[in-house]
Design an enzyme around this catalytic site. Structure first.
Site, short mmCIF file in Angstrom:
data_model
loop_
_atom_site.label_atom_id
_atom_site.label_comp_id
_atom_site.label_asym_id
_atom_site.label_seq_id
_atom_site.Cartn_x
_atom_site.Cartn_y
_atom_site.Cartn_z
N LEU A 169 -12.86 -14.10 12.03
CA LEU A 169 -11.74 -13.43 11.37
C LEU A 169 -11.90 -13.61 9.87
O LEU A 169 -12.20 -14.71 9.39
CB LEU A 169 -10.40 -14.03 11.81
CG LEU A 169 -9.83 -13.56 13.15
CD1 LEU A 169 -8.55 -14.32 13.46
CD2 LEU A 169 -9.57 -12.06 13.17
N ASP A 170 -11.70 -12.54 9.11
CA ASP A 170 -11.78 -12.63 7.66
C ASP A 170 -10.70 -13.57 7.13
O ASP A 170 -9.66 -13.76 7.77
CB ASP A 170 -11.59 -11.24 7.03
CG ASP A 170 -12.71 -10.28 7.40
OD1 ASP A 170 -13.84 -10.75 7.61
OD2 ASP A 170 -12.44 -9.06 7.48
N PRO A 171 -10.90 -14.13 5.93
CA PRO A 171 -9.87 -15.01 5.34
C PRO A 171 -8.50 -14.36 5.24
O PRO A 171 -7.48 -15.04 5.43
CB PRO A 171 -10.44 -15.33 3.95
CG PRO A 171 -11.92 -15.23 4.13
CD PRO A 171 -12.13 -14.11 5.11
N LEU A 172 -8.44 -13.05 4.97
CA LEU A 172 -7.15 -12.38 4.82
C LEU A 172 -6.57 -11.92 6.15
O LEU A 172 -5.53 -11.26 6.18
CB LEU A 172 -7.28 -11.19 3.88
CG LEU A 172 -7.58 -11.54 2.42
CD1 LEU A 172 -7.54 -10.29 1.54
CD2 LEU A 172 -6.58 -12.56 1.89
N ALA A 173 -7.22 -12.27 7.27
CA ALA A 173 -6.70 -11.96 8.60
C ALA A 173 -6.06 -13.21 9.20
O ALA A 173 -6.46 -14.34 8.91
CB ALA A 173 -7.82 -11.45 9.51
#
Length: 306
Positions: free
Chosen positions: A45-49
């Site tokens: 998962l991306d940091p902003l997810a």
């Protein structure tokens, strides 16, 4: 069981990933909290997810490929009017548009994003280009040329129009689908530009975010090896949707040595599995999970024995 490499822990831990933390950060935190020898995760998962991040311990890491192939469910917010270098809120603005599509225009555009589609991944992704990660090239100022890749979308629908600039969507997809690409391409299909401003993963195969723990519950005391093993799910939880085939103890022992069983030997127990496309079954000895096998016309062959 402990040694200087950590204790043996086998199973799955479901984490509700917080905002602005990387998946690797979460893995390292829980590895320390459980003093675990071997840890991995099923799908970055991306940091902003935010949302569901299944963490595999020990023998469960062998089942990660099966989880990666499962359906996943997401909610994301698409913000219209700007495109970004990263296709999410983290990137720099590339282009702007005054176009804000109507609900009818959005729903009409969604029709082209159902079933088997082709999508170009975001340039800020882990795909390799000439041996280098695309995101590394992008950070160096290059614009790597990425080819279209097949993607399967089982469902893509708008669930809420938040305001003129933003709409919220639900996606159920197969392996390797980039939500940032979906948002970007949908905005373009609506004759605008856009990016993901919020992204949350809700499901991965049999796992659901409603069963996940906040990271603070696991690592709140920050003591090595002090996290409760009661939070760990059995290895076979990841394979619950694969049909189970009951074996005798002797048959299970044969498979554990890497031997195959004749199909006729278990014929009275396999008729119900004839229509399974890949022939994969989850074999059990009573309540004990033995491993995964493949049924063909002649044999029951071990794939992965635990």
């Amino acid at each position: 069981m402990r040694n200087r490499r950590g204790q043996i822990v086998d199973g799955w831990l479901l984490i509700d990933k917080p905002l602005e933390k990387t998946s690797a950060f979460i893995v390292n935190k829980v590895k320390y909290a459980f003093d675990a020898r071997k840890v991995g995760h099923s799908g970055t998962l991306d940091p902003l997810a935010t949302g569901l991040l299944p963490i595999a311990f020990g023998k469960a890491t062998k089942t990660i490929p099966y989880i990666l192939d499962k359906k996943k469910a997401y909610h994301f917010t698409l913000t219209f009017g700007e495109s970004r270098t990263t296709d999410d809120a983290e990137g720099e603005v590339l282009e702007q548009s005054d176009v804000r599509p109507s609900d009818d225009e959005i729903n009409h555009a969604l029709e082209a994003f159902q079933g088997e589609i082709l999508q170009v991944p975001p340039i800020f992704s882990a795909i390799k280009v000439d041996g280098k990660r695309s995101y590394d090239l992008a950070r160096q100022g290059e614009v790597p040329e990425l080819k279209k890749r097949p993607a399967r979308i089982d469902s893509f629908r708008m669930i809420e129009r938040l305001d003129r600039d933003r709409a919220k969507f639900e996606v159920i997809s197969g392996k390797g689908v980039y939500m940032r690409s979906l948002a970007r391409d949908l905005a373009v299909a609506c004759k605008s530009v856009g990016y993901i401003s919020e992204l949350r993963r809700l499901k991965v195969g049999p796992f659901d975010v409603t069963d996940a723990f906040l990271l603070d519950k696991i690592v709140g005391n920050d003591n090595k090896g002090e996290a409760s093993l009661d939070l760990i799910l059995p290895v076979e939880t990841a394979l619950d949707d694969i049909p189970a085939l009951a074996l005798t103890s002797d048959e299970a022992t044969e498979l554990s040595f890497g031997r195959v069983l004749e199909r006729d030997q278990v014929a009275d127990r396999v008729s119900q599995y004839l229509d399974i496309p890949d022939g994969v079954v989850r074999v059990v000895d009573g309540k004990r999970f033995v491993g995964l096998c493949r049924l063909d016309s002649e044999w029951l062959r071990p794939i992965r024995i635990f």
